[in-house]
Design an enzyme around this catalytic site. Structure first.
Site, mmCIF file in Angstrom:
data_model
loop_
_atom_site.group_PDB
_atom_site.id
_atom_site.type_symbol
_atom_site.label_atom_id
_atom_site.label_comp_id
_atom_site.label_asym_id
_atom_site.label_seq_id
_atom_site.Cartn_x
_atom_site.Cartn_y
_atom_site.Cartn_z
ATOM 1 N N GLU A 151 0.808 -1.222 0.000
ATOM 2 C CA GLU A 151 0.000 0.000 0.000
ATOM 3 C C GLU A 151 0.844 1.275 0.000
ATOM 4 O O GLU A 151 0.802 2.066 0.957
ATOM 5 C CB GLU A 151 -0.954 0.002 1.189
ATOM 6 C CG GLU A 151 -1.965 -1.125 1.131
ATOM 7 C CD GLU A 151 -3.063 -0.986 2.176
ATOM 8 O OE1 GLU A 151 -2.853 -0.302 3.190
ATOM 9 O OE2 GLU A 151 -4.144 -1.558 1.953
ATOM 10 N N GLU A 325 -6.706 -7.716 -0.892
ATOM 11 C CA GLU A 325 -7.070 -7.741 0.535
ATOM 12 C C GLU A 325 -8.514 -7.294 0.680
ATOM 13 O O GLU A 325 -8.947 -6.338 0.039
ATOM 14 C CB GLU A 325 -6.244 -6.739 1.343
ATOM 15 C CG GLU A 325 -4.842 -7.114 1.646
ATOM 16 C CD GLU A 325 -4.178 -6.047 2.538
ATOM 17 O OE1 GLU A 325 -4.882 -5.348 3.294
ATOM 18 O OE2 GLU A 325 -2.951 -5.905 2.448
#
Ligand code: GAL
Length: 682
Positions: A151, A325
């Site tokens: 991320e 995710e």
């Protein structure tokens, strides 16, 4: 190449952190993974301090063993580079690589992401661990793909960043005259006469310069991308056959231009966590997935995607991406974790798969006993495998296995929503006429209106081909350069329809206003000129003729050929146009000068779509049932997701791949359940 991670099945699995568990648990993990038909796990995301406990001293024994165990169990690995969390020794040795906030505070080790992506020592250490992992594992049989970092999104204002920002500005603007003009620095005595005077946009007395802030966002996106690319290149050099990706985190706070990044990854991967519970979670899920598919169309995957096992061959394979995710059981709202109701996790997963995801992955496989996220949900919760969540994950594994053939289909849409990261960033400037402006919320409102009305839509960025779309929607697409304006004009000139919401096309790429009446880039196409803005207070709304309301914004609109579809009722704008329509050639252009309430917005997009000749995906689907279609030549698959707590009957034909039962004219969806119909040849 992409075949390495593709075994013809949809992916099921998630983040796996064996470093948090004793070896005995690894064996149980693999056995449970097999029960849940897990076929892909992300390993090592935050394992740097366990892989390199001291500078240059490595411990790979545990990872060797885990990878072998997974491979023996038939489970493929997305092996992560652990660079999102440098070990304590790194931070101690390189205090200059710790990040600095806009107000000058240097952050300390103790969480994750405590590094500056522009610091040479950090970048060297990140390359070092990536190259070491590549040398050891690039040909490991369990390796399906590389997962770089985690991320990308944190920022910094340290001296390294400042120096890099100046170099980036020289590249972008060439000389200081150009920079001064772009940033309108004559305002407030900000004129620069030496590059050395230019800093990052630090905390300052009052409003910062909009062009400065915008360029910093762009620069930082490029800086993070460069950090990704140098790791990717090392990994590729070790074995060019292994795909490389990184997981995108969503939200317009994220200083990353994901569409631009998509060209640099082999597979677009997103993490998605809805932030609201009631209804909104489903809408957010649909939007995230539509965004990801839009980015995937820019990426390599399109060219490299394999065919589904039963799928027809086609020249233009579907744009594939991966939900890397999601949460097994929780929706984290502000201040509270809401437990997902039975079936909701599967519906969210199917919503992503319907929209092009190559599977459904989760954070995380097993909930840890300690650590900051110990109460985050997991496929194996604290309770263990004897739990509702694990049973649902086993069922999801079975479901995904039954759906392999749908990968041959492309998610279909005749409506395009245009979005670009920089417009969202620019709208956040505190000097805008309203603090309520939020580009992502405008995108979401338009998407929600289409979603609730049952239309499929693609998210595009300016410049994308529009030939397959009948209706183009610009939701507060604030910035427009000549190319973007030309792109929109070409669409309308070619007979396309257009719906524009307030503040679209108002400013140029440096956030300077197009003069002569708003929205400068589109007023001719819309047949109007906006003279004044009337932003609304947070608790204020304006009445619209026809019974609806508007929030956030209103405007004085003068018609120059357009006709009013709705007018303001009461107040200073009483009787003036609020929503307009204009005929241009064979197309119609629509303008919304306020944010209509959801019902009104939905009615407006329905009318615009009807005029454009666009039908909902499944016109007979009852309220609360989401319908998404994937199509390939000669075949299509209709996903029906029942978000209500009652069984729902939907007129439809085909074979339900989830139950194996044919639907002949009608399918009954269980409360909170789903069907995926292979439709009869269409
Ligand atoms: C993601 C992140 C994971 C985990 C998760 C919790 O954004 O990549 O590491 O923190 O959030 O929701």
């Amino acid at each position: 190449m992409v075949g390495m991670w593709d075994d013809g099945r949809l992916c099921h699995g998630g983040d796996y952190n064996p470093e948090q568990w004793p070896a005995a648990t690894w064996r149980e993990d693999v056995a449970l993974m097999r029960r849940a038909r897990v076929n892909l796990v992300t390993v090592g995301v935050f394992a740097w301090s366990r892989l390199e406990p001291a500078p240059g001293r490595y411990d790979f024994g545990w990872l060797d063993e885990v990878l072998d165990l997974l491979h023996d169990g038939g489970i493929r690995v997305a092996l992560a580079t652990p660079t999102a969390s440098p070990p304590p020794w790194f931070s101690l040795a390189h205090p200059d690589a710790l990040p600095v906030t806009a107000d000058g505070v240097r952050l300390h080790h103790g969480s994750r992401d405590t590094y500056c992506a522009a610091a040479p020592s950090y970048r060297a250490a990140a390359r070092g661990i990536a190259a070491t992992l590549a040398a050891r594992y690039a040909h490991h049989p369990a390796l399906a793909m590389w997962h770089v970092h985690n991320e990308y999104g944190t920022t910094c204002h340290c001296p390294h960043t400042e120096a890099a920002f100046r170099r980036w500005l020289v590249d972008r603007h060439g000389d200081l005259d150009a920079l001064n003009a772009a940033w309108a620095t004559s305002f407030w005595s900000q004129h620069y006469t030496d590059w050395a005077y230019v800093s990052t946009p630090r905390a300052t007395q009052y409003l910062g310069n909009p062009g400065h802030l915008l360029d910093f966002r762009r620069f930082w996106s490029d800086t993070l991308l460069a950090a990704y690319v140098e790791q990717r290149d090392l990994l590729k050099a070790a074995n060019p056959a292994v795909p490389v990706t990184t997981n995108y985190v969503l939200g317009d706070w994220v200083p990353v231009d994901h569409a631009r990044w998509a060209r640099e990854v082999d597979l677009v991967a997103i993490d998605h966590y809805p932030s609201v519970v009631d209804g909104g979670a489903e809408e957010q899920t649909a939007l995230a997935a539509d965004l990801a598919r839009g980015w995937a169309r820019h990426g390599h995957t399109r060219a490299a995607t394999p065919r589904g096992p039963a799928g027809p061959t086609r020249a233009d394979p579907p744009a594939t991406w991966l939900l890397m995710e999601s949460a097994a059981s929780q929706i984290h709202t502000t201040g509270r974790a809401h437990t997902k109701e039975p079936g909701r996790m599967a519906r969210h997963s199917l919503s992503h798969v319907a929209r092009g995801s190559r599977g459904a992955m989760f954070f995380q496989w097993r909930a840890p006993a300690g650590g900051a996220e110990r109460f985050h949900s997991a496929l194996v919760p604290h309770t263990g495998a004897d739990s509702r969540v694990f049973r649902e994950s086993v069922r999801l594994g079975e479901t995904l296995d039954r759906l392999a053939e749908i990968t041959a289909g492309e998610t279909t849409a005749s409506v395009a929503l245009a979005w670009d990261a920089a417009s969202g960033w620019a709208l956040r400037h505190p000097g805008m006429p309203s603090a309520l402006l939020d580009g992502h919320a405008e995108l979401a409102a338009a998407h929600r209106a289409l979603w609730r009305a049952g239309y499929g839509c693609d998210v595009v960025v300016p410049g994308d081909p529009l030939d397959r779309y009948r209706l183009l929607v610009l939701p507060a697409l604030y910035l427009a350069d000549d190319a973007t304006a030309g792109w929109v004009h070409d669409h309308v000139e070619a007979g396309g329809h257009l719906l524009v919401s307030y503040l679209s096309g108002v400013a140029d790429p440096h956030a300077r206003v197009h003069l002569g009446g708003y929205p400068g880039a589109y007023r001719d196409l819309l047949g109007l000129r906006v003279e004044e803005f009337h932003p609304l207070a947070a608790d204020e709304q304006v009445l619209l003729s026809g019974g609806g309301t508007g929030r956030i914004w209103s405007e004085t609109v003068h018609l120059r050929g357009a006709e009013p579809v709705g007018t303001y009722v009461g107040g200073v704008l009483d009787g003036r146009p609020a929503v307009t329509r204009h005929r241009v050639g064979t197309g119609t252009t629509w303008y919304l000068s306020t944010r209509p309430d959801d019902g009104t917005y939905r009615r407006l997009v329905t009318e615009a779509a009807r005029v454009a000749g666009v039908d909902p995906v499944c016109p007979a689907a009852p309220p609360g049932v989401e319908a998404v279609r994937r199509a390939a030549p000669g075949t299509s698959w209709l996903f029906l997701l029942n978000h209500t707590d009652r069984p729902q009957r939907v007129p439809a034909d085909g074979l339900d791949l989830l139950t194996g039962v044919p639907a002949d004219g009608e399918v009954t969806l269980p409360a909170g359940g789903a069907a995926v119909l292979r439709e009869h040849p269409r």
